[in-house]
Enzyme design. Structure first.
Site, PDB file in Angstrom:
ATOM      1  N   SER A 184       0.831  -1.202   0.000  1.00 38.90           N
ATOM      2  CA  SER A 184       0.000   0.000   0.000  1.00 38.90           C
ATOM      3  C   SER A 184       0.867   1.255   0.000  1.00 38.90           C
ATOM      4  O   SER A 184       1.729   1.405   0.858  1.00 38.90           O
ATOM      5  CB  SER A 184      -0.891  -0.020   1.242  1.00 38.90           C
ATOM      6  OG  SER A 184      -1.774   1.054   1.226  1.00 38.90           O
ATOM      7  N   CYS A 198      -9.491   1.042  24.521  1.00 33.78           N
ATOM      8  CA  CYS A 198     -10.194   2.301  24.293  1.00 33.78           C
ATOM      9  C   CYS A 198      -9.856   2.900  22.944  1.00 33.78           C
ATOM     10  O   CYS A 198     -10.656   3.598  22.355  1.00 33.78           O
ATOM     11  CB  CYS A 198      -9.855   3.289  25.396  1.00 33.78           C
ATOM     12  SG  CYS A 198     -10.228   2.612  27.013  1.00 33.78           S
TER      13      CYS A 198
END
Lengths: 392, 149
Positions: free
Chosen positions: A199, A325
């Site tokens: 990529s 989180c």
């Protein structure tokens, strides 16, 4: 406030020379590469020139290079493409527990569709278990897919050995090399690689463009059907500007590879050394030897990753973490759990990934900021308080 | 993460961080698997919470909800403090991203646990009565990740 950017594993700043090379293809050279007139032919030639550059870089044939929208698409095409085209030969695929979600989620989908997936374990440094690989191979195994280097902890897998094992058993070997390309020299012949994903935005190229290398002779179904672009293996009007950008970024990356890596590794090792010296109760995650030169993943005991990142952001520093989180789910990084970290250590991880634009001043600033932030968060932590009590 | 100004303020400058040496009650909730642990210390005099301190291991939302909860209960009579709901915490913070709402539940539970601890030390009520009065649930003991082991 200035960005002090230490998240090069997530994405990189586009190189000015890459942008310069792309611009004509966003302005006057806008021809559709499939068109018969000169304006279109120019786009076509630009694409083919890049195809040659890519093939030369990895020591393969230009007929084996396909342009995609990025790493995720290349991974999806490699796995689904090979699986569905070869399912009469077998339905077993081997991969690892520490792959990028583009591989893991694709495998999940395939297993819902009747494919059997084996997820290899890794040791505490993130290295794939080669014995487990050998013993997992069956008569009906059609594909082995192992990432070249891990995005979270930087560990570089023994790719050549894995490819050799795959070929000894007549099995195709694909590698998600998204984190490795632009940093590590890759020879697909020598390394026994049959298919590879990359990529551009990981090596200072534009976002939204990647490559799938697929060795000639491997049957694979296209993911995107439509026009005849990419030999009917990947339909869609080509993103010429981005392909040109990818080519230039790739060329630049490998041109100054050793010098660039040396500087990055020096900064990274300096960061490790200083943190070890000045901040207690830390753990470096990932293999110390077989590791991407810019990757620095450290767990800071007693504190949590998102809190760390937010405080770093307050002083202009960009980084990432393996805490739950920050993952958006309630589970911490699957990679950190796979290398055996207890949950609270995984939650306290900070990934710094140094790139070619980082300076020593920036690393010094990062270290000073970290020392202060870690101390402040630890003073706020019930775990630190309890640990200190127990160890009075 | 889409945090409000108030949340950012509270995790950057948390109020009432610390411990109370001779606390009247201490409540600790959460577990390392979930990545959120809150500990609340209260000092109670004549039924009023005269001092509150907290320690938290957790994300920005966890620190912010702890911080604002201590502000909200300081100076309150115990019964009023027990009425504090996680919804009040979220409102006072001008909202939390949906994935962070559980942090406010944790804050509510930590306060209840601290008050329950105070009642236990006082010795005037049975455990059953305490559980009922303080509405002790164990949200984080039932953390799905803990159950999965």
């Amino acid at each position: 406030m200035k960005n002090i950017y230490f998240d090069n594993a997530a994405t990189t700043r586009i190189d000015d020379n890459v942008l310069k090379k792309m611009l004509p293809y966003l302005k006057e050279n806008y021809g559709n590469a499939s068109a018969i007139y000169k304006l279109g032919k120019e786009s076509h030639y630009a694409i083919e020139e890049v195809r040659n550059i890519v093939a030369e870089t990895f020591n393969c044939n230009k007929d084996e290079i396909y342009f995609t929208s990025g790493g995720s698409e290349s991974d999806n095409t490699a796995l689904k493409g090979i699986a569905y085209a070869n399912k009469d030969k077998g339905k077993h695929i081997i991969t690892s527990k520490i792959e990028h979600p583009a591989i893991l989620e694709t495998c999940k989908q395939l297993s819902k569709d009747g494919f059997d997936i084996t997820y290899l374990s890794v040791d505490e440094n993130g290295i794939v278990d080669l014995d487990e690989l050998e013993s997992s191979i069956r008569e009906d195994t059609i594909l082995i897919s192992i990432m070249f280097a891990n995005n979270e902890i930087g560990t570089i897998e023994p790719i050549e050995k894995i490819g050799k094992i795959a070929h000894e058993h007549g099995i195709y070997f694909h590698t998600d090399a998204v984190q490795a390309v632009g940093t590590i020299k890759i020879d697909v012949e020598k390394m026994n690689i049959d298919s590879l994903s990359l990529s551009a935005h990981k090596f200072h190229g534009p976002k939204g463009i990647g490559v799938l290398y697929m060795r000639k002779g491997i049957k694979f179904n296209p993911l995107i059907s439509g026009g005849h672009q990419e030999k009917s293996k990947r339909a869609g009007t080509e993103n010429v500007a981005s392909i040109v950008g990818l080519g230039e970024a790739l060329r630049i990356s490998y041109e100054t590879l050793d010098e660039k890596n040396k500087k990055i590794k020096e900064l990274r090792d300096y960061y490790f050394k200083e943190v070890e010296k000045r901040i207690p109760y830390i753990k470096i995650n990932g293999d110390l030897k077989n590791r991407l030169p810019g990757n620095a993943n450290i767990s800071f005991r007693f504190i949590e990753g998102e809190g760390l990142l937010l405080n770093l952001d307050n002083v202009g520093i960009c980084a990432s973490s393996g805490s739950a989180c920050t993952s958006g789910s309630l589970a911490p990084s699957h990679v950190l759990l796979a290398i055996g970290l207890p949950h609270e250590i995984a939650h306290g991880s900070l990934r710094i990934s140094i790139g070619k634009y980082n300076t020593k001043e920036e690393v010094d600033y990062l270290i000073e900021s970290l020392v202060e932030i870690v101390e402040r968060l630890r003073n706020m932590s019930p775990l630190y308080e309890e640990f200190m009590e127990e160890n009075k | 993460m889409d945090y409000s100004e108030k949340v950012i303020d509270h995790y950057t400058n948390p109020r009432n961080v610390g411990e109370i040496e001779d606390a009247s009650g201490v409540g600790k909730v959460g577990n390392p698997v979930c990545g959120d642990i809150m500990k609340i210390y209260i000092k109670v005099e004549n039924n009023i919470i005269t001092d509150v301190k907290f320690k938290t291991f957790g994300c920005g939302a966890a620190i912010a909800t702890s911080s604002i909860s201590t502000e909200l209960i300081k100076g309150l009579p115990i019964e009023k403090a027990l009425e504090l709901k996680n919804g009040d915490v979220v409102d006072k913070l001008d909202g939390l991203p949906p994935v962070k709402i559980h942090c406010s539940l944790l804050a509510e539970e930590a306060i209840h646990e601290a008050i329950a601890d105070y009642y236990r030390k006082e010795g005037k009520m049975s455990e059953e009565e305490i559980i009922k009065k303080c509405n002790l649930k164990h949200h984080h003991d039932a953390c799905p990740h803990k159950l999965k082991g």
